[in-house]
Design an enzyme around this catalytic site. Sequence first.
Site, PDB file in Angstrom:
ATOM      1  N   HIS A 111       1.239   8.586   3.153  1.00 26.38           N
ATOM      2  CA  HIS A 111       0.250   8.576   2.071  1.00 26.38           C
ATOM      3  C   HIS A 111      -1.155   8.872   2.597  1.00 26.38           C
ATOM      4  O   HIS A 111      -1.914   9.627   1.995  1.00 26.38           O
ATOM      5  CB  HIS A 111       0.274   7.219   1.366  1.00 26.38           C
ATOM      6  CG  HIS A 111      -0.598   7.148   0.157  1.00 26.38           C
ATOM      7  ND1 HIS A 111      -1.966   6.960   0.233  1.00 26.38           N
ATOM      8  CD2 HIS A 111      -0.304   7.230  -1.161  1.00 26.38           C
ATOM      9  CE1 HIS A 111      -2.470   6.931  -0.996  1.00 26.38           C
ATOM     10  NE2 HIS A 111      -1.484   7.091  -1.855  1.00 26.38           N
ATOM     11  N   LYS A 112      -1.525   8.271   3.709  1.00 27.08           N
ATOM     12  CA  LYS A 112      -2.793   8.480   4.414  1.00 27.08           C
ATOM     13  C   LYS A 112      -4.011   7.842   3.738  1.00 27.08           C
ATOM     14  O   LYS A 112      -5.099   7.883   4.315  1.00 27.08           O
ATOM     15  CB  LYS A 112      -3.084   9.978   4.627  1.00 27.08           C
ATOM     16  CG  LYS A 112      -2.175  10.664   5.643  1.00 27.08           C
ATOM     17  CD  LYS A 112      -2.609  12.106   5.873  1.00 27.08           C
ATOM     18  CE  LYS A 112      -3.995  12.174   6.482  1.00 27.08           C
ATOM     19  NZ  LYS A 112      -4.444  13.584   6.669  1.00 27.08           N
ATOM     20  N   ASP A 113      -3.854   7.263   2.564  1.00 29.36           N
ATOM     21  CA  ASP A 113      -5.034   6.674   1.908  1.00 29.36           C
ATOM     22  C   ASP A 113      -4.660   5.397   1.157  1.00 29.36           C
ATOM     23  O   ASP A 113      -5.099   5.175   0.030  1.00 29.36           O
ATOM     24  CB  ASP A 113      -5.656   7.689   0.949  1.00 29.36           C
ATOM     25  CG  ASP A 113      -7.117   7.353   0.607  1.00 29.36           C
ATOM     26  OD1 ASP A 113      -7.748   6.605   1.382  1.00 29.36           O
ATOM     27  OD2 ASP A 113      -7.611   7.833  -0.426  1.00 29.36           O
ATOM     28  N   ILE A 114      -3.844   4.562   1.809  1.00 27.10           N
ATOM     29  CA  ILE A 114      -3.494   3.280   1.203  1.00 27.10           C
ATOM     30  C   ILE A 114      -4.710   2.363   1.236  1.00 27.10           C
ATOM     31  O   ILE A 114      -5.306   2.135   2.281  1.00 27.10           O
ATOM     32  CB  ILE A 114      -2.307   2.636   1.961  1.00 27.10           C
ATOM     33  CG1 ILE A 114      -1.043   3.464   1.758  1.00 27.10           C
ATOM     34  CG2 ILE A 114      -2.088   1.187   1.503  1.00 27.10           C
ATOM     35  CD1 ILE A 114      -0.569   3.554   0.321  1.00 27.10           C
ATOM     36  N   ASN A 134      -6.326   2.230  -4.625  1.00 25.96           N
ATOM     37  CA  ASN A 134      -5.215   3.137  -4.910  1.00 25.96           C
ATOM     38  C   ASN A 134      -3.930   2.388  -5.254  1.00 25.96           C
ATOM     39  O   ASN A 134      -2.851   2.979  -5.260  1.00 25.96           O
ATOM     40  CB  ASN A 134      -4.962   4.076  -3.730  1.00 25.96           C
ATOM     41  CG  ASN A 134      -5.970   5.212  -3.679  1.00 25.96           C
ATOM     42  OD1 ASN A 134      -6.585   5.544  -4.692  1.00 25.96           O
ATOM     43  ND2 ASN A 134      -6.144   5.806  -2.515  1.00 25.96           N
TER      44      ASN A 134
END
Length: 265
Positions: A91-94, A98
Amino acid sequence: MVLIFAAFVNRVLGAAGEPQNLVKLEGFCINSATGDCFLVYEYVENGSLDLWLLDRDRARRLDWRARLHIALDLAHGLQYIHEHTWPRVVHKDIKSSNVLLDARMHAKIANFGLAKTGHNAVTTHIVGTQGYIAPEYLADGLVTTKMDVFAYGVVLLELVSGREAADETGEPLWADAEDRVFRGRDERLEARVAAWMDPALAGQTCPPGSVASVVSVARACLHKDPSKRPSMLDIAYTLSKADEHFADYSGESVSVDGSGEIAAR
């Protein structure tokens, strides 16, 4: 303006094999005049987790059982993209903004704009949110599922403390937890957690052993060596055990020792 709508994936939420904890993509819209394309997602009624944790009135309504179930929902969502998709998805943007909450306060992962397929990739373009970025990604650009595990550990600390991932000076929440919670004898962990946890949880039914177990999971997720972080499968299993504390909770303190920690998978 003419909009063309096409509903094309995941039409029936809850169908066999369908992920329950990811925000569902309903379709897309195209502006025929400009050619602009817009993705259309399901409406998630209760907004993002960060708004609930940072608003004191909402935070008091978010009891420990609800927070633990949110942690489990998020773990199941990440387990799906890490282990049940091919190629694997990072995901890279937890982060808490979000994580969206539906009408029944079930958590769903949103915003896959930075997501990357594959595993053990390297990038020179570092993106992310302060306080959630894994050290190996920041230093070397290494993209693996374990960077999501690190960010997940930060979200667990947010659920326990009710605080943001980084304070106004830029100090990350995980660094404060290292100094005030993680260090010390395991038999004193519950006492350290009680002094550090969200005041909104004070006076609520909140088994000390359950909260300490979640903090132990967070500590494992935040290990500086990504190979020593647990998988989301291990995490989901351990958190389900923490949830079982409620069934046996008598109002007395429940101790947590070193065996409560989870190992890397």
